[in-house]
Design an enzyme around this catalytic site. Structure first.
Site, PDB file in Angstrom:
ATOM      1  N   ASP A  68       0.860  -1.183   0.000  1.00  0.00           N
ATOM      2  CA  ASP A  68       0.000   0.000   0.000  1.00  0.00           C
ATOM      3  C   ASP A  68       0.897   1.234   0.000  1.00  0.00           C
ATOM      4  O   ASP A  68       1.020   1.932   0.990  1.00  0.00           O
ATOM      5  CB  ASP A  68      -0.866  -0.047   1.270  1.00  0.00           C
ATOM      6  CG  ASP A  68      -2.114   0.784   1.155  1.00  0.00           C
ATOM      7  OD1 ASP A  68      -2.371   1.303   0.067  1.00  0.00           O
ATOM      8  OD2 ASP A  68      -2.837   0.905   2.157  1.00  0.00           O
ATOM      9  N   ARG A  76       4.716   2.886   2.988  1.00  0.00           N
ATOM     10  CA  ARG A  76       5.175   1.697   3.720  1.00  0.00           C
ATOM     11  C   ARG A  76       6.696   1.554   3.610  1.00  0.00           C
ATOM     12  O   ARG A  76       7.368   1.295   4.599  1.00  0.00           O
ATOM     13  CB  ARG A  76       4.493   0.427   3.184  1.00  0.00           C
ATOM     14  CG  ARG A  76       2.994   0.510   3.044  1.00  0.00           C
ATOM     15  CD  ARG A  76       2.283   0.938   4.307  1.00  0.00           C
ATOM     16  NE  ARG A  76       0.841   1.043   4.092  1.00  0.00           N
ATOM     17  CZ  ARG A  76       0.005   1.681   4.905  1.00  0.00           C
ATOM     18  NH1 ARG A  76       0.468   2.316   5.970  1.00  0.00           N
ATOM     19  NH2 ARG A  76      -1.284   1.718   4.649  1.00  0.00           N
ATOM     20  N   ARG A 138      -5.295  12.027  -0.123  1.00  0.00           N
ATOM     21  CA  ARG A 138      -5.050  10.823  -0.923  1.00  0.00           C
ATOM     22  C   ARG A 138      -5.715  10.925  -2.299  1.00  0.00           C
ATOM     23  O   ARG A 138      -5.445  10.098  -3.174  1.00  0.00           O
ATOM     24  CB  ARG A 138      -5.549   9.595  -0.185  1.00  0.00           C
ATOM     25  CG  ARG A 138      -4.888   9.392   1.172  1.00  0.00           C
ATOM     26  CD  ARG A 138      -5.614   8.333   1.987  1.00  0.00           C
ATOM     27  NE  ARG A 138      -5.499   7.026   1.386  1.00  0.00           N
ATOM     28  CZ  ARG A 138      -6.309   6.000   1.675  1.00  0.00           C
ATOM     29  NH1 ARG A 138      -7.310   6.169   2.539  1.00  0.00           N
ATOM     30  NH2 ARG A 138      -6.147   4.835   1.097  1.00  0.00           N
ATOM     31  N   LYS A 168      -8.347   2.458  -6.936  1.00  0.00           N
ATOM     32  CA  LYS A 168      -9.265   2.297  -5.812  1.00  0.00           C
ATOM     33  C   LYS A 168      -9.947   3.631  -5.491  1.00  0.00           C
ATOM     34  O   LYS A 168      -9.491   4.684  -5.954  1.00  0.00           O
ATOM     35  CB  LYS A 168      -8.496   1.771  -4.593  1.00  0.00           C
ATOM     36  CG  LYS A 168      -7.395   2.708  -4.083  1.00  0.00           C
ATOM     37  CD  LYS A 168      -6.583   2.067  -2.987  1.00  0.00           C
ATOM     38  CE  LYS A 168      -5.541   3.043  -2.438  1.00  0.00           C
ATOM     39  NZ  LYS A 168      -4.678   2.412  -1.417  1.00  0.00           N
ATOM     40  N   HIS A 181     -12.948   1.978   7.734  1.00  0.00           N
ATOM     41  CA  HIS A 181     -12.180   1.181   8.688  1.00  0.00           C
ATOM     42  C   HIS A 181     -12.993   0.955   9.961  1.00  0.00           C
ATOM     43  O   HIS A 181     -12.801  -0.042  10.665  1.00  0.00           O
ATOM     44  CB  HIS A 181     -10.875   1.898   9.059  1.00  0.00           C
ATOM     45  CG  HIS A 181      -9.893   1.947   7.946  1.00  0.00           C
ATOM     46  ND1 HIS A 181      -9.867   2.972   7.027  1.00  0.00           N
ATOM     47  CD2 HIS A 181      -8.880   1.113   7.598  1.00  0.00           C
ATOM     48  CE1 HIS A 181      -8.883   2.766   6.163  1.00  0.00           C
ATOM     49  NE2 HIS A 181      -8.265   1.649   6.488  1.00  0.00           N
ATOM     50  N   ASP A 258     -11.048  -4.147  -0.799  1.00  0.00           N
ATOM     51  CA  ASP A 258     -10.327  -3.464   0.267  1.00  0.00           C
ATOM     52  C   ASP A 258     -10.179  -4.461   1.410  1.00  0.00           C
ATOM     53  O   ASP A 258     -10.722  -5.582   1.367  1.00  0.00           O
ATOM     54  CB  ASP A 258     -11.099  -2.209   0.696  1.00  0.00           C
ATOM     55  CG  ASP A 258     -10.192  -1.131   1.277  1.00  0.00           C
ATOM     56  OD1 ASP A 258      -9.056  -1.454   1.662  1.00  0.00           O
ATOM     57  OD2 ASP A 258     -10.629   0.024   1.376  1.00  0.00           O
TER      58      ASP A 258
END
Length: 494
Positions: A68, A76, A138, A168, A181, A258
């Site tokens: 990701d 990351r 984002r 996405k 989330h 996801d």
């Protein structure tokens, strides 16, 4: 190992803890697992990641290794120091698709050098709701056509580096005020409105050759009143897969979900039931982002096998999903054989500098000595995580030795920052100040006491500019902090 069991493993893409693959991952790769995901907890440095991926490929040479790595706030590979690349909002602010392609290609080159051949990026969401708690910087922006041209450029850049891009979060997570989330977002838009705004970037990505589209855990009553997009045949097999001539988007690549442990799925249907429903709906790869272990992954595998044997899931549908994933894995082997692209190592900093927007400052005099940096810190976006540093403090400490820093949250007293600064020139750093009442109040109080303070907005610059000098970086990557520090100090940006 039966074909059915092997197919059930092929559609799973689990993560794991640690900087070396555990024995259960290596065992399952030998039994049919075709993909894994890496996160910040798996990363020490690029050399270590390369060794990790070499170990995975010793078990399955064509394994899909996903990360990701959006750049910007979500990194990351550079989780401990901050990204060398600005995120999407900064690229959208510059609005130079060739620059976006170059950034994505260089980011892809660095991923490929570590053995990572799939990137869960870019975000093609149109950030139409400025209060969105999970997308924000984002996104490339709030205009569908702008987001579309940069999404397409980003996909092409990754593919030129031999890395699979993943567009996405379909059919668009930008008009939400809830983070999936934590709970199930609901978007009450008509299908016509979706076509005019949310779907525009996904159409562009498909035209640009995206090989993967990731579904969002969001409820769209215009398409399905009960099931979120990830679990909805109407969204995945209908809208996304259906031929263009019949009103769909005509996508024929891999549909990834996801993360299945997110509460919008795990908290409503449970992960095992969610896995069955997602594959039945038209998904091909199930992302398991956190907390995966042998028992969890084998439980998901067994749930898929049991659903086929019980007649709840078509064996042909599972086989089709597995075949799509395996074909994608083979594409990465072919692309890797073409060889690496040339380095473009300074493109991230160059892009961050171009994204900076300065307001005011006509009478601003750059400091000649140390300053005090007061960072007003919101709760971290779940996608970005808590570990990644952000702000301008480290860069100002480098340029102005003796600079001190402080971090302030909702519980801090409004006068703390000015008291802590003492006689030092003050720099206030905020992030999405328009979304946080406590932050707006703290900034107002600070500027009432210190109207000479410079303000750096490192989120979405929605609020009116404030301060003697206002700098909008359009993101909080390390390079965005450096670009802002150069403006504050008057440093040369060559």
């Amino acid at each position: 190992m039966s074909t059915l069991t092997s197919n059930a493993l092929a559609v799973l893409q689990p993560s794991f803890a640690g900087t070396e693959p555990p024995a259960w991952v290596l065992r399952l790769l030998g039994e049919g697992l075709t993909g894994v995901g890496l996160f910040g907890r798996n990363v020490q440095n690029p050399e270590q990641v390369a060794r990790l991926t070499e170990t995975l490929r010793a078990e399955r040479p064509e394994v899909l290794v996903a990360m990701d790595e959006e750049g910007g706030d979500v990194t990351r590979l550079e989780v401990r120091q901050g990204s060398s690349f600005p995120g999407n909002l900064a690229l959208g602010a510059v609005d130079d698709p060739e620059l976006t392609l170059r950034v994505a290609r260089e980011l892809g080159r660095r991923l490929a050098a570590c053995g990572v051949n799939m990137n869960w990026a870019p975000s093609a969401d149109v950030n139409s709701n400025p209060d969105n708690p999970v997308i924000g910087v984002r996104s490339f922006g709030a205009e569908p056509e702008l987001v579309a041209r940069h999404t397409a450029a980003y996909i092409r850049g990754l593919h030129e580096a031999g890395v699979v891009g993943c567009t996405k979060h379909f059919p668009g997570h930008g008009d939400t005020a809830t983070d999936s989330h934590h709970a199930m977002p609901r978007i009450d838009l008509s299908l016509e409105a979706l076509r005019e705004r949310e779907l525009v970037p996904f159409k562009a990505a498909i035209a640009a050759g995206t090989k993967v589209v990731m579904s969002a855990h969001i409820l769209l009553p215009a398409l399905d009143e009960e099931l979120p997009a990830t679990l909805s045949p109407a969204v995945l097999s209908g809208l996304l897969r259906r031929p263009v001539a019949d009103g769909g988007l005509g996508f024929d690549g891999v549909v990834s979900t996801d993360a299945m442990e997110m509460q919008a799925i795990a908290g409503t249907h449970g992960m095992q039931r969610g896995a069955v429903l997602a594959i039945a709906a038209g998904a091909d790869a199930l992302c398991i982002g956190h907390n995966a272990d042998d028992d969890l992954v084998c439980g998901l595998r067994d749930a898929l096998v049991a659903a086929v044997r019980a007649g709840e899931l078509s064996e042909e549908r599972l086989a089709d999903a597995a075949a799509r994933v395996r074909a994608l894995a083979e594409w990465t082997r072919t692309s890797a054989a073409a060889g690496p692209v040339a380095p473009d190592e300074e493109i991230g900093l160059a892009a961050a500098r171009r994204a900076v927007r300065v307001t005011g400052g006509e009478d601003y005099v750059p400091p000649s000595g140390p300053v005090y940096v007061a960072s007003f810190t919101p709760v971290a976006n779940m996608a970005a995580g808590e570990a990644t540093p952000w702000g301008v403090g480290p860069e100002l400490q480098r340029l102005l030795p003796g600079t001190r820093t402080g971090s302030y949250g909702p519980e801090s007293g409004l006068a703390e920052a000015t008291t802590d600064a003492g006689d030092l020139p003050l720099v206030a750093v905020v992030k999405d100040v328009h979304r946080h009442g406590w932050m707006a109040a703290a900034l107002k109080a600070l500027l009432a006491d210190r109207p000479d303070a410079a303000v750096v907005e490192m989120g979405v610059p929605q609020a009116p500019p404030a301060g003697a000098l206002h700098i909008a970086t359009h993101g909080a990557a390390r390079v965005c902090g450096r670009a802002a520090a150069e403006v504050i100090t008057g440093a040369t940006t060559g």
